[in-house]
Structure formats: C-alpha cells, structure tokens
Design an enzyme around this catalytic site. Structure first.
Site, PDB file in Angstrom:
ATOM      1  N   SER A 146     -42.364  20.148 -14.846  1.00 35.19           N
ATOM      2  CA  SER A 146     -43.050  19.169 -15.686  1.00 35.19           C
ATOM      3  C   SER A 146     -42.023  18.520 -16.620  1.00 35.19           C
ATOM      4  CB  SER A 146     -44.135  19.916 -16.483  1.00 35.19           C
ATOM      5  OG  SER A 146     -44.846  19.053 -17.331  1.00 35.19           O
ATOM      6  N   LYS A 172     -43.669  16.474 -11.996  1.00 32.87           N
ATOM      7  CA  LYS A 172     -44.809  15.998 -12.794  1.00 32.87           C
ATOM      8  C   LYS A 172     -44.273  15.275 -14.018  1.00 32.87           C
ATOM      9  CE  LYS A 172     -48.033  18.419 -15.911  1.00 32.87           C
ATOM     10  NZ  LYS A 172     -49.004  19.543 -15.981  1.00 32.87           N
ATOM     11  N   LYS A 174     -45.216  13.312 -17.635  1.00 28.09           N
ATOM     12  CA  LYS A 174     -46.207  13.076 -18.672  1.00 28.09           C
ATOM     13  C   LYS A 174     -46.282  11.571 -18.935  1.00 28.09           C
ATOM     14  CE  LYS A 174     -47.229  17.405 -19.785  1.00 28.09           C
ATOM     15  NZ  LYS A 174     -48.600  17.934 -19.742  1.00 28.09           N
ATOM     16  N   ASP A 249     -57.696  19.367 -15.975  1.00 23.18           N
ATOM     17  CA  ASP A 249     -56.986  20.448 -16.674  1.00 23.18           C
ATOM     18  C   ASP A 249     -57.827  20.821 -17.898  1.00 23.18           C
ATOM     19  OD1 ASP A 249     -55.351  21.890 -18.440  1.00 23.18           O
ATOM     20  OD2 ASP A 249     -53.587  20.651 -18.192  1.00 23.18           O
ATOM     21  N   LYS A 273     -55.439  27.081 -15.623  1.00 22.05           N
ATOM     22  CA  LYS A 273     -54.606  27.828 -16.569  1.00 22.05           C
ATOM     23  C   LYS A 273     -55.419  29.047 -16.939  1.00 22.05           C
ATOM     24  CE  LYS A 273     -52.151  23.882 -18.435  1.00 22.05           C
ATOM     25  NZ  LYS A 273     -51.840  23.070 -19.620  1.00 22.05           N
TER      26      LYS A 273
HETATM   27  O1  OSB Z   1     -51.015  19.589 -19.771  1.00 20.53           O
HETATM   28  O2  OSB Z   1     -50.166  20.966 -18.427  1.00 20.53           O
HETATM   29  C1  OSB Z   1     -50.250  20.526 -19.562  1.00 20.53           C
HETATM   30  C2  OSB Z   1     -47.738  22.378 -21.774  1.00 20.53           C
HETATM   31  C3  OSB Z   1     -48.428  22.469 -22.961  1.00 20.53           C
HETATM   32  C4  OSB Z   1     -49.674  21.872 -23.046  1.00 20.53           C
HETATM   33  C5  OSB Z   1     -50.221  21.201 -21.945  1.00 20.53           C
HETATM   34  C6  OSB Z   1     -49.531  21.152 -20.749  1.00 20.53           C
HETATM   35  C7  OSB Z   1     -48.253  21.720 -20.674  1.00 20.53           C
HETATM   36  C8  OSB Z   1     -47.410  21.657 -19.473  1.00 20.53           C
HETATM   37  C9  OSB Z   1     -46.419  22.772 -19.326  1.00 20.53           C
HETATM   38  O3  OSB Z   1     -47.439  20.717 -18.698  1.00 20.53           O
HETATM   39  C10 OSB Z   1     -45.879  22.988 -17.960  1.00 20.53           C
HETATM   40  C11 OSB Z   1     -45.071  24.262 -17.898  1.00 20.53           C
HETATM   41  O4  OSB Z   1     -45.426  25.293 -18.533  1.00 20.53           O
HETATM   42  O5  OSB Z   1     -44.053  24.243 -17.196  1.00 20.53           O
HETATM   43 MG    MG Z   2     -52.076  19.083 -17.936  1.00 19.07          MG
END
Ligand code: OSB
Ligand code: MG
Length: 386
Positions: A146, A172, A174, A249, A273
C-alpha cells in the site's frame, strides 16, 4: 484440546517509528501507535495480541486512548480468572461491551495465541479447525503493498518501481479528490499491466459517481471504500454504475454487514481486517460467508507490528483468501520490528507463515519496553492531521 485459565493480562501501549508513513485521504500519522496485549495463563503460557489503533480517530473511532480505557476497565476484568476451552468462546465473554472492535480483537488474539501455544498448534492450524474440510493453510500468503498519497505522480512512480523491484505483485494507491484520475492515468501510461487498485478511504459521495466512473478506463483490480465510512446503501447505488469492482473496508464490521452488502449489491469484493470486525471468531464467519457466496476476499492491514501481522498472515494463508493482502514484509514497516525473525517477501509476491506454535514469532521484550517508553514520552500528544 487443552484449555487455558487467564491469570494476568498486561497492556503495553507503544509508539514505533515507521520506515515509510502512509498518507491517506483522512491524514497521516507521525508514528505508529497501538496497544499490545500480553496474556499469561495459570500454566505460564504467554499469548500476545495487538489492538492496532491509531493516534487519531481517523480510520476508526477507536484510538490508543479508547482502547486502553475499554481494555483496562471492561475487557481485561471480563477475562481474568476465566477458563477458556476454545477461542471462539471469547466474543460471548466480551458481549457486554458494545462496539470497540479493535480493543476486543487485541484481547481475543491473545487468547488465540495462548490456546494455540498450549496445544502446540500454529495459528493457521487453529483457524483451519473452524473451516469447511479442505480449507487448510497454503503455508504462505499472497501479498501486495500500500502506497500513500505523494507530492507528485513522478514520486509515486518512483516508489512503485522500487516496490515492483522488491517483488511486490500488487500495488495499492491511496487517493482523494484532486489526487485520483490523473494519478491513475499517469501510472497506467508507464505500467499498463501491473496489478493496480485504489483506496479512497471514504473520500467521495454518490454525487461523484460520474467522476468515479472515469476509473473504469484503467483496468483496476478494485476501488476500495469510495463512499461513507459506515455506508452500505449508497455503495449499492454506486456499484451498478461502475465496471470497476467496489471493495468495502471501513463499512464492514460483521458477517451480517457482509450479508447485507452482498444482498444489496454494494460491493463485489470484501476487505477483511480481523481487528475491524472484533476478532478472528467473526473473521472466520466472514470467511465462510465469502466462500459460500464465491466472493473474493483479502486481508487488509493497519500497519501492524509483527504480533498483529503474524496472526493476520496465518489467516491470510487460508485458501478462501483469494486476492493479495495488505501484509507487506517487515522492512516496509519497521526497522527493527518488535518480533523476530523478520517477514521477508519471497518470489511470487508471497510471505511464508511461521510454523512454530501460536503466532510463530518471538516477541523482543526489550523492544516492547523501549516502544512503551516512547509512547509515554509522546503523551500527552497533540498530533496535527495533515
Ligand atoms: O484503508 O487499508 C486502509 C492503514 C491504516 C488505516 C487504513 C488503511 C491502512 C492501510 C495499511 O492501507 C496497509 C498495510 O498495513 O500495509
Ligand atoms: Mg482501506
């Protein structure tokens, strides 16, 4: 199966330096904060769990502060002295507390680890015992990485090239309004075939549907959580307008949320998660629902330390987890982590699951102490969200 009796539970709120921060549509934290849970049984077995809270209530309403409060005042007293035969008994023991899934997940995880260790089982074996026949660990998880919001498309491409060079097979990115379509276009111009997905972390509304439809041009694996952080209904209005699969998510807190989202057609993919759904017991139910409905499933991340990541990795190695997970190698997150040995990326964009009992990695106590001292030094904190 041997049961465990809970003798003592120690809470360790910690602060850790991140190798690379992760800027999302809701902000960026200066370091990783979370709460580690150390559970000691009458027989001297030690189980570890992690409540992967953050400093700010940006992704979840829970923070290190709320997690400590709920654990100390309510969840720890609910488990002290209890004899537990099976980790799936834990949610009922904690049911008088509404909400606070990340806190519950941490303490349930410590029970899973202690029970697995007491029985000489790896966590992956422990989880598989609750799944349909044939659902046993592959021994590894398929993973991706990510990447946070960057100052420019060129800077993003630089990081993507580095990650592809390290062997990550799924990227991925953001996104947020103003940092989205041009980013996808720029990345696709250079990397037309890389397995690519976007995560909006709830930054849009249904009024942006026409804009979000532009992503259909970029052959994306999925778009994660475009709309409201608790919403399922609006997503069910958006998904039929997009070719790109929506993955939920933030909105998914239980197996019932998954059932509702699938019934309404709000998404085509589930990000699980375990912490967001209050633990591995609920996670196993979500796994079974996804397998029964042939819905693609993957395990998300919260920048966990080695304790939380090891357990998620074990879950992610189960065959119903069909898409690459947000579980990257240790060197993406911490140097050093609080567990040994480090997780390394292997060919095929995989991470191997440790086979030793429980979480299968060793907690380095002096590093836990140092990270706890760092947390105390950061308190009281006032952290600007950028
Ligand atoms: O939206 O997936 C998410 C981390 C903190 C809060 C939200 C998210 C994330 C990540 C972390 O995308 C990804 C990882 O732990 O490698
Ligand atoms: Mg997410």
């Amino acid at each position: 199966m041997r049961s465990v009796t809970v003798k003592q539970i120690n809470l360790h709120p910690i602060a850790m330096t991140l190798v690379e921060r992760l800027k999302t549509s809701f902000g960026e934290e200066p370091f990783k904060a979370c709460v580690l849970i150390e559970l000691i049984t009458d027989d001297g077995v030690v189980g570890w769990g992690e409540s992967p809270t953050e400093i700010n209530p940006g992704y979840s309403y829970e923070t290190n502060g709320t997690s400590m409060h709920i654990l100390r005042e309510f969840l720890v007293p609910a488990l002290l002295g209890k004899t537990i035969h099976d980790a799936t008994e834990v949610p009922a023991l904690l049911s008088e507390v509404r909400g606070h899934p990340l806190a519950k997940h941490g303490i349930e995880s410590a029970v899973w680890d202690a029970l697995a260790k007491a029985n000489g089982q790896s966590l992956a074996e422990a989880f598989a015992a609750y799944l349909p026949a044939g659902h046993i660990s592959r021994g590894y998880a398929n993973v991706g990485v990510s990447i946070g919001i960057q100052p420019s498309v060129e800077k993003t491409l630089e990081i993507i090239r580095k990650r592809l060079g390290q062997g990550y097979g799924r990227i991925k990115l953001k996104i947020k309004p103003g940092w989205d379509v041009e980013l996808a276009r720029g990345v696709r111009a250079e990397l037309p075939d890389v397995m690519l997905m976007l995560d909006a972390n709830s930054a849009y509304t249904l009024a942006d549907a026409a804009h979000l439809k532009e992503f259909d041009a970029f052959n994306l694996l999925m778009i994660e959580q475009p709309l409201g952080y608790n919403d399922i209904f609006q997503h069910s209005k958006l998904q039929p307008q997009l070719q790109t699969p929506i993955c939920l998510d933030e909105s998914i807190h239980s197996a019932d949320d998954v059932r509702l989202a699938l019934e309404l057609g709000a998404c085509k993919i589930i990000n699980l998660k375990p912490s967001r759904v209050s633990g591995y017991t609920e996670s196993l139910e979500i796994y079974r629902v996804c397998v029964a409905n042939k819905v693609p499933l993957w395990i998300g991340g919260m920048l966990e330390t080695g304790i939380g990541r090891a357990a998620n990795l074990a879950f992610a190695s189960l065959p119903g987890v069909s898409l690459p997970c947000d579980i990257s190698a240790t060197d993406r997150y911490y140097n050093p982590d609080i567990t040994e040995p480090a997780f390394v990326l292997e060919p095929g964009s995989r991470i191997r699951v440790p086979s030793a009992p429980g979480i299968g990695v060793e907690v380095q106590r002096e590093r836990v102490q140092a990270a706890a001292a760092r947390w105390r030094a950061e308190m009281p904190y006032k952290v600007a969200m950028s």
